[in-house]
Design an enzyme around this catalytic site. Structure first.
Site, mmCIF file in Angstrom:
data_model
loop_
_atom_site.group_PDB
_atom_site.id
_atom_site.type_symbol
_atom_site.label_atom_id
_atom_site.label_comp_id
_atom_site.label_asym_id
_atom_site.label_seq_id
_atom_site.Cartn_x
_atom_site.Cartn_y
_atom_site.Cartn_z
ATOM 1 N N HIS A 33 0.806 -1.192 0.080
ATOM 2 C CA HIS A 33 0.017 -0.058 0.041
ATOM 3 C C HIS A 33 0.780 1.447 0.181
ATOM 4 O O HIS A 33 1.818 1.332 0.683
ATOM 5 C CB HIS A 33 -0.875 0.144 1.364
ATOM 6 C CG HIS A 33 -1.761 1.237 1.142
ATOM 7 N ND1 HIS A 33 -3.031 1.440 0.632
ATOM 8 C CD2 HIS A 33 -1.411 2.485 1.988
ATOM 9 C CE1 HIS A 33 -3.489 2.513 1.033
ATOM 10 N NE2 HIS A 33 -2.680 3.249 1.711
ATOM 11 N N ASP B 250 -15.288 0.744 6.012
ATOM 12 C CA ASP B 250 -14.273 1.724 5.674
ATOM 13 C C ASP B 250 -14.976 2.523 4.767
ATOM 14 O O ASP B 250 -14.452 3.931 5.086
ATOM 15 C CB ASP B 250 -13.343 1.112 5.221
ATOM 16 C CG ASP B 250 -11.974 2.076 4.347
ATOM 17 O OD1 ASP B 250 -11.671 2.828 5.417
ATOM 18 O OD2 ASP B 250 -11.813 2.168 3.457
ATOM 19 N N ARG C 226 -15.725 10.818 7.514
ATOM 20 C CA ARG C 226 -14.597 11.790 8.118
ATOM 21 C C ARG C 226 -14.424 12.650 7.049
ATOM 22 O O ARG C 226 -14.032 13.897 7.291
ATOM 23 C CB ARG C 226 -13.566 10.739 8.220
ATOM 24 C CG ARG C 226 -13.481 9.723 9.347
ATOM 25 C CD ARG C 226 -12.257 8.531 9.077
ATOM 26 N NE ARG C 226 -10.990 9.044 8.811
ATOM 27 C CZ ARG C 226 -10.356 8.585 8.141
ATOM 28 N NH1 ARG C 226 -10.373 7.399 7.708
ATOM 29 N NH2 ARG C 226 -8.868 8.957 8.025
ATOM 30 N N SER D 155 -8.294 2.372 8.601
ATOM 31 C CA SER D 155 -8.590 2.321 7.223
ATOM 32 C C SER D 155 -7.713 1.812 6.279
ATOM 33 O O SER D 155 -8.011 0.812 5.496
ATOM 34 C CB SER D 155 -8.706 3.795 6.712
ATOM 35 O OG SER D 155 -9.292 4.016 5.072
ATOM 36 N N LYS E 37 -8.300 -2.569 4.922
ATOM 37 C CA LYS E 37 -8.209 -3.368 3.372
ATOM 38 C C LYS E 37 -7.199 -4.284 3.290
ATOM 39 O O LYS E 37 -7.490 -5.293 2.553
ATOM 40 C CB LYS E 37 -8.131 -2.096 2.678
ATOM 41 C CG LYS E 37 -9.501 -1.115 2.460
ATOM 42 C CD LYS E 37 -9.608 -0.089 1.627
ATOM 43 C CE LYS E 37 -8.798 1.108 2.525
ATOM 44 N NZ LYS E 37 -8.962 2.337 1.735
#
Lengths: 438, 438
Positions: free
Chosen positions: B83, B162, B169, B184, B188
């Site tokens: 990520h 999420d 948010r 978050s 994932k």
């Protein structure tokens, strides 16, 4: 407004918003352009970051501007108002309002209903047969011009933003924020239009503010808002470790307020009435100083002018004025009255008569509401027969429980057993001295 | 659940909630039993009070449990994932995913779309004619079993909590909270099922984390969540003061990624690919250590195995594989290409090539989205021809602007003029060293 997010983010970082920004946010919320979830995030940011005095005043004024305001053109009396942050057994308004009107003031007291362990003045007044709290604005204004006082519910036309904001605070964990509490209280006082305002800020187990320090902080914010809005404003800090007076419960409290107007009430209730009233008389110019104000209030009580004014007020608001002097038995009474005592193993002095616990006992009897839609029982409640510092003999009743039945009385006894504590050693009475702010 | 208010109030006071309480809150929100405004208040309290590691891990796991999770029974390859916290010109996944598959890993990379000045891998891939990012889960699983990799969109079946939380948010000023960001990201990654995870945490003007310190804080939280969930997890901190590589814009970035797989790409992009890939090879046991992992990746690139794997991936996802080697011209191209230079009065060295500003230039050209519903232009963008520390001659182009027309090019020039800064004195290149956490 374009977007609430930058305003939320700035408050999150601890920055102050301008008066225009706060007005835009609040107006947006009232107009349902700013959704609940954005207002909730901002309320939490305020709870944790606080607000400056300028912000709190601006928010208060924006709330005032969200609805109608009262003014009194041509009225030949000075306008006064009072607010209490709420306690157990607090029936001061029922004593103070008629006395102040008898002294020449115009006093519109808008009150609320009780929730949880604290009672509400409206619930107490409605125990008087026929009494109506929800008067149309014009009828209320005419009454004030005629007799100088009214004891009514909060008008929905005043400060609609407060109702919306409070409902959201209640469900988002943002009730106990000093600037939000202060803006809520003062917006309603400012909208009601009085020039002189006294605030009874209570502290202790039965109050919203648990400590004297918290009460001082709230009092100073309240006074600064009042001063910033050009109103004479003072706050009196008063202890709420034990209930105010002896009676806790609706008709029982009305009875005690009437007794106080005729000189037969408890000392602490009369002392607080004198303290609050003398400030109002001095601020409004009806007395040259607080000492003269006290003398005036004592004289009006002793002459019966306060009790007669309460009769006029009850009559004006469609209630039966005979409850005051002629037929006190018209007030509802509970079918069961049972004395409460404790077996204390040699302990003789009352060390605690916890206001919150006694409020819970009254709630268990049905005198208050656990949820907003509960009905209250006007007749039931608790009448204390001993207070902090009193010496009691074994088996001597500490209180009388006025109940609908024996089961309810037993529930109240259980609450009272945790509320009272006896000590083997003598203690001073809980006469917390008043402090004045402003 | 009974009520969210006590949980909100405890977080407001800075207390930690239990795993069970966090699960109840999140499940309540997903089931729409906890309303938006309560979740918003809690999110703001978390933003200001933070969360403990235990809380962050519990929230992450509750988010994972809100939807489906992937697992890979019987797969004969180790699963890896990556990520990036997002930057400008970051096309690393398009290089790394096929190389790792060629090295024997199973690599399902789920990516997002771009918003604002940062691009999204999905938008880049969709510049390849025919390429499909949104594959049914079963088709994607079959593809991974066949070729070892997939580059797809985030499956809506994974971590629905999420998406809901992020949307709230975004409109409540609670985006930049480290534990919320970490939950978050990691929810994932955990739901996608890989055993070894590398996190590219970027810092600098073009990144979400503006400073190295902020990036370190986020990285350590991410790694602790991964470790707490039993996954091999490392974070690499990489600078994002200037874009990664030279190309910023969708097809332009695909072209540069392909060049990098054939040895002709920019040095910084290849260096980051090696850094991230060698950690994954070591963690997954495909290489005995990071140095051997690097050697493997260099060899696979030099043999053309990475490029061939990208062809197979594009073909599997319904795209035209000829874009890789045989017919690069199948990628869309902008009709107008104009060089950008500055008249710098004797200043010769590139002192700044601000990633954010260059991302804004690409956005002005249409390469990205200002709002979620904007369409992106696959052909346009910016290609840097000079980087921090380079010496440039007067009039020498610093970048090429690939535009739909001259007006758009002028807008991009305006953004580039604020992004580039030249210095009269020599400077070192902006080779911020990588830091590894975990």
């Amino acid at each position: 407004m374009t977007s609430a997010v930058p305003l939320i983010e700035r408050k999150k970082r601890g920055e102050a918003l301008s008066a225009g920004e706060l007005r835009a946010l609040l107006n947006g919320f009232v107009a349902k352009e700013v959704p609940d979830y954005q207002m909730a995030a901002w309320l939490m940011a305020v709870s944790l970051r606080g607000m400056t005095d300028d912000e709190t005043l601006a928010l208060t004024q924006a709330m005032v501007e969200s609805g109608a305001t009262l003014d009194w053109p041509g009225l030949d009396r000075p306008t006064v108002d009072k607010h209490s942050t709420g306690g157990v057994g607090d029936k001061t308004s029922i004593v103070l309002v008629p006395l102040m009107a008898a002294a020449g003031a115009a006093f519109v007291k808008m009150s609320g209903r009780g929730l949880g362990h604290t009672g509400g003045t409206l619930d107490k007044l409605e125990s008087i047969p026929g009494f109506v709290c929800e008067l149309p604005l014009e009828e209320m204004r005419a009454q004030v011009r005629r007799i100088g006082c009214a004891l009514v519910g909060q008008s929905p036309e005043l400060v609609p933003a407060d109702k919306m904001t409070y409902a959201l605070r209640d469900v988002t964990g943002t009730v106990d924020s000093v600037p939000l509490i202060a803006a809520s209280i003062m917006s309603k006082k400012l909208a009601a239009g009085a020039r002189s305002i006294v605030l009874d800020v209570k502290w202790g187990s039965g109050a919203f503010m648990q400590t004297l320090e918290q009460a001082r902080e709230l009092a100073s914010v309240l006074v600064r808002i009042g001063a910033g809005a050009g109103r004479g404003t003072r706050a009196v800090l008063s202890g709420m470790r034990q209930p105010l007076g002896g009676a806790v419960g609706n008709a029982l409290e009305v009875r005690e307020a009437i007794d106080t107007l005729t000189g037969a009430g408890p000392a602490d209730l009369w002392a607080l009435t004198l303290e609050l009233g003398s400030h109002l008389l001095e601020m409004s110019g009806l007395a040259p100083d607080a000492a003269e104000g006290r003398a005036t209030l004592v004289r009006l009580r002793d002459e019966g002018a306060g009790a007669r004014m309460l009769e006029r007020l009850i009559e004006a608001q469609h209630g039966d004025p005979r409850v005051v002097v002629r037929s006190p038995d018209l007030l509802p009474a509970a079918p069961v009255v049972r004395p409460f005592s404790v077996d204390a193993d040699g302990a003789r002095w009352v060390a605690a008569a916890d206001a919150r616990g006694i409020g819970e006992a009254a709630l268990a009897l049905g005198a208050g509401r656990r949820t907003k839609t509960d009905a209250v029982d006007p007749a039931v409640g608790v009448v204390l027969r001993a207070r902090i510092g009193d010496r009691v003999e074994p088996g001597q009743p500490l209180a009388d429980v006025h109940a609908r039945g024996d089961d309810a009385a037993e529930q109240a006894f259980a609450a009272l057993r945790t509320a009272f504590r006896l000590s083997p050693d003598p203690l001073p009475p809980a006469g917390d001295p008043y402090e004045t702010v402003g």
